[in-house]
Design an enzyme around this catalytic site. Structure first.
Site, PDB file in Angstrom:
ATOM      1  N   SER A  69      31.884  47.311  39.963  1.00  0.00           N
ATOM      2  CA  SER A  69      31.797  48.727  40.324  1.00  0.00           C
ATOM      3  C   SER A  69      30.355  48.999  40.724  1.00  0.00           C
ATOM      4  O   SER A  69      29.453  48.225  40.387  1.00  0.00           O
ATOM      5  CB  SER A  69      32.166  49.609  39.134  1.00  0.00           C
ATOM      6  OG  SER A  69      33.494  49.395  38.760  1.00  0.00           O
TER       7      SER A  69
ATOM      8  N   ASN B 196      39.082  64.545  43.124  1.00  0.00           N
ATOM      9  CA  ASN B 196      40.230  65.291  43.669  1.00  0.00           C
ATOM     10  C   ASN B 196      40.012  66.772  43.361  1.00  0.00           C
ATOM     11  O   ASN B 196      40.525  67.279  42.353  1.00  0.00           O
ATOM     12  CB  ASN B 196      41.545  64.849  43.001  1.00  0.00           C
ATOM     13  CG  ASN B 196      42.063  63.520  43.506  1.00  0.00           C
ATOM     14  OD1 ASN B 196      41.533  62.945  44.443  1.00  0.00           O
ATOM     15  ND2 ASN B 196      43.100  63.028  42.881  1.00  0.00           N
TER      16      ASN B 196
ATOM     17  N   HIS C 222      35.338  57.068  47.012  1.00  0.00           N
ATOM     18  CA  HIS C 222      35.689  57.168  45.586  1.00  0.00           C
ATOM     19  C   HIS C 222      36.135  55.849  44.986  1.00  0.00           C
ATOM     20  O   HIS C 222      36.363  55.764  43.794  1.00  0.00           O
ATOM     21  CB  HIS C 222      36.742  58.247  45.370  1.00  0.00           C
ATOM     22  CG  HIS C 222      38.163  57.777  45.559  1.00  0.00           C
ATOM     23  ND1 HIS C 222      38.602  57.117  46.676  1.00  0.00           N
ATOM     24  CD2 HIS C 222      39.241  57.897  44.754  1.00  0.00           C
ATOM     25  CE1 HIS C 222      39.888  56.845  46.545  1.00  0.00           C
ATOM     26  NE2 HIS C 222      40.298  57.300  45.402  1.00  0.00           N
ATOM     27  N   GLY C 223      36.283  54.819  45.787  1.00  0.00           N
ATOM     28  CA  GLY C 223      36.727  53.540  45.225  1.00  0.00           C
ATOM     29  C   GLY C 223      36.847  52.513  46.318  1.00  0.00           C
ATOM     30  O   GLY C 223      36.328  52.700  47.424  1.00  0.00           O
TER      31      GLY C 223
ATOM     32  N   SER D 293      38.183  47.374  42.350  1.00  0.00           N
ATOM     33  CA  SER D 293      39.531  47.167  41.846  1.00  0.00           C
ATOM     34  C   SER D 293      39.384  46.503  40.474  1.00  0.00           C
ATOM     35  O   SER D 293      38.301  46.076  40.100  1.00  0.00           O
ATOM     36  CB  SER D 293      40.294  46.259  42.804  1.00  0.00           C
ATOM     37  OG  SER D 293      39.557  45.083  43.027  1.00  0.00           O
TER      38      SER D 293
ATOM     39  N   GLY E  18      39.736  51.538  47.624  1.00  0.00           N
ATOM     40  CA  GLY E  18      40.792  51.945  48.559  1.00  0.00           C
ATOM     41  C   GLY E  18      41.861  50.870  48.654  1.00  0.00           C
ATOM     42  O   GLY E  18      41.557  49.682  48.807  1.00  0.00           O
TER      43      GLY E  18
ATOM     44  N   LYS F 174      43.893  49.170  30.836  1.00  0.00           N
ATOM     45  CA  LYS F 174      44.562  49.805  31.975  1.00  0.00           C
ATOM     46  C   LYS F 174      45.664  50.711  31.479  1.00  0.00           C
ATOM     47  O   LYS F 174      46.384  50.383  30.557  1.00  0.00           O
ATOM     48  CB  LYS F 174      45.162  48.719  32.867  1.00  0.00           C
ATOM     49  CG  LYS F 174      44.872  48.941  34.320  1.00  0.00           C
ATOM     50  CD  LYS F 174      45.801  48.165  35.215  1.00  0.00           C
ATOM     51  CE  LYS F 174      47.187  48.707  35.226  1.00  0.00           C
ATOM     52  NZ  LYS F 174      47.303  50.125  35.591  1.00  0.00           N
TER      53      LYS F 174
END
Lengths: 152, 479
Positions: B383, B332, B402-403, B378, B405, B478
């Site tokens: 990853s 970001n 970036h991931g 997720s 989504g 988390k």
């Protein structure tokens, strides 16, 4: 008619507000945010070993807190966004759940309010900010309606 | 309403909507996705949001959407836009509230077999050491002068003057952990207050810290260059600039919303509020945003040092105590970057910079592989480690995903599963989880996200980045 509710949005949180008055709309916005900040007690599960959480529990009782908010904005859309962002900042600063609002004055471009609530050691503030995206404030015969997307 | 049928298919994974002046589009909207991901992307408002981005004054090349793109506010998450410096605009909504949110990967000398007997207590100890959760405060309240130096000098200050890390770390953090142009004075007192006691905290939402094992090496040469091998334990840290960054963005959107009329700028979505980069408002935001980016790198650096302390205490053998940084990269940000001799202010909102091997600013050790990129799946899913390609400069302004989504809203995820179910599923797969909230666990459940494998396959096939290794989670903390 639910005074406030949370609607579907893929990545963020959409807040829907309803009231018979514009002032009521702003009050409901504060209440909705307070519900988020207070968290749903049923959704929390104590994990063994979190020292800070245990310390927070040991501290026990919440205390009353109050603050005055004064805002000026170019229009009522910006005023609602500013209002929510002010509440987010104040909640984080004070670790406060501000669910009571005494609106001293409110126009399209300014407001003065006293907010009251309680401090909490279990602050839950997933909301980063209120956004202008898809923001709607409407005045219909049935009352005032608004939708605002919160970044979570 | 933007329809998929309006897009031209340039390749099976690249689709472009030509500029339509009638809609105010100044450049094309380019989306990297296969048919299935494109359908998912079209299911929410992200294509419309990408088209809105093409209307920004000064935008160059194209507004790009990564395969993990989903609806955001203003910009879609997974959106990239470069505006011509100095007079093109900078839009705080194109960076987002969590400025320089990003990912860093650490590699250890531990193997999965060595970790197994200490996994539970290790994860537990890390979770005790690193505060996580919304609005949580850290163990280090910075004095004003120290915060000023964090904002202005970033990781070099923490490492050189406070001993929080090794000199080797510095070259393995994007921009050396300090983006030029930071202006601490442009950061409001509110933002400083929010951030002063949050250094070294994970935060909530999708932020996490994960213990993983390198499950598969997909490119031996690049993996070796990154110091990765099959069976090795790694640590992935995903967090950002916390309340400080959020407040910087709030302040800037407010300022620019009020300034736009003065510059004759109109935008289709008020959350795209912007000002010319060269304007006082643009310069002030750039200085504050850069300072917040430095804060985010420092946050990940402090967390790294805490994890290193825990590893040192738990390591089963003396030569497995160290954790080496592979790389740290944000998703970001806005940066001034050169493309074909032109300086662009490249906004990446939920998109990762991915420099190819020939990029001059890469550390020497990565000049044969390209810049490392980490794509977290997720929670509980694999990853990926990738490396940037030279081709990405032309295709996507040197950007990649970036991931995974999000595919489902948080509410929809909670209708489909519960936190305790997610805990059980993760435990059944041998994954140790620490998360104080069942609701948040359900919100971040794997079923709420797109399949990371598909997202990564698309960026690999489109040539935006190359797959290097797959990492399987063993422990999750988390926020």
């Amino acid at each position: 008619m639910a005074p406030y509710s949370f609607r579907e949005h893929t990545g963020e949180l959409k807040l829907r507000l309803e009231s018979t008055t514009l002032e009521g709309l702003f009050v409901e916005a504060a209440r909705a945010l307070a519900e988020i900040v207070a968290g749903d007690p049923g959704s929390w599960e104590q994990e063994a070993g979190s020292q800070e959480q245990e310390a927070a529990d040991a501290m026990g009782g919440d205390t009353a807190t109050a603050s005055e908010v004064r805002l000026e904005a170019p229009d009522r859309d910006a005023l609602l966004v500013d209002w929510l962002n002010e509440l987010i900042y104040t909640s984080e600063r004070d670790k406060g759940v501000y669910d009571q609002v005494s609106m001293k004055s409110l126009s399209e471009q300014s407001l003065v309010a006293e907010i009251r609530g309680r401090t909490t050691e279990r602050l839950c503030l997933p909301v980063k900010a209120a956004t202008f995206h898809g923001l709607r404030i409407e005045h219909a015969p049935s009352g005032w309606h608004a939708e605002v997307v919160l970044d979570v | 309403m933007t329809k998929l049928t309006e897009f031209r298919t340039l390749s099976p994974v690249i689709h472009e909507l030509p500029p339509d002046p009638g809609r105010g589009m100044r450049v094309p909207a380019r989306v990297f996705a296969d048919g299935e991901l494109l359908e998912q992307i079209a299911a929410d408002n992200s294509l419309e949001q990408l088209v809105n981005v093409t209307t920004l004054p000064g935008i160059a090349d194209a507004a790009c959407g990564m395969p993990d793109m989903h609806e955001g506010y203003g910009f879609p998450v997974g959106g990239v836009a470069g505006t011509r410096a100095p007079d093109g605009v900078i839009s705080p909504g194109g960076i987002g509230f969590d400025i320089n949110c990003g990912v860093r990967l650490l590699r250890s000398e531990l193997t999965e077999a060595e970790l197994e007997p200490i996994k539970e207590p290790l994860v537990h100890e890390i979770s005790r050491t690193i505060p996580s959760g919304y609005g949580r405060r850290g163990r280090w309240a910075l004095e004003a002068a120290t915060l000023e130096r964090v904002l202005t000098e970033g990781c070099p200050f923490l490492i050189r003057e406070r001993g929080l890390g090794s000199i080797e770390d510095l070259e393995l953090i994007e921009s050396g952990g300090c983006m030029a142009g930071a202006d601490a004075e442009a950061v409001s007192e509110r933002a400083k207050h929010r951030g002063h006691d949050q250094l070294g905290t994970l935060g909530g939402g999708n932020h996490f810290l994960e213990l993983q094992v390198v499950e598969a090496v997909l490119d031996e040469e690049a993996a070796s260059c990154l110091g990765l091998r099959a069976g090795q334990i790694t640590v992935l840290i995903h967090t950002g600039s916390r309340g400080l960054g959020h407040q910087v963005c709030v302040d800037a959107v407010r300022t620019m919303d009020r300034a736009m009329a003065r510059y004759g700028i109109t935008v289709p979505d008020r959350q795209l509020a912007c000002a010319p980069l060269s304007s006082p408002e643009g310069q002030s935001y750039f200085g504050a945003m850069t300072a917040a980016a430095n804060f985010a790198w420092c946050n990940r650096q402090v967390i790294t040092e805490r994890v290193r302390d825990v590893f040192e205490r738990f390591a089963p053998r003396p030569d497995a105590k160290e954790l080496h940084l592979v790389y740290d990269v944000g998703h970001n940000t806005a940066r001034l970057e050169k493309f074909d001799g032109e300086t662009l202010c490249v906004h990446r909102k939920g998109a990762t910079r991915a420099l190819g091997p020939s990029a001059a600013e890469l550390p020497a050790r990565y000049r044969s592989s390209g810049q490392p990129v980490f794509i977290p799946g997720s929670m509980g899913t694999s990853s990926y480690v990738l490396v940037g390609t030279d081709a990405a400069a032309e295709l996507s302004l040197a950007s990649t995903c970036h991931g995974a989504g999000r595919a489902l809203s948080r509410k929809a995820a909670k209708r489909k599963t519960t936190g305790s179910e997610v805990r059980k599923q993760l435990a059944a797969r041998g994954i140790v989880v620490r998360c104080p909230s069942n609701a948040e666990l359900a919100e971040e459940a794997p079923l709420a996200y797109k399949a990371v494998e598909e997202v990564v396959r698309v960026v690999h096939e489109a040539g935006l980045a190359r797959r290097v290794a797959r990492l399987r989670p063993l422990g999750v903390i988390k926020g």
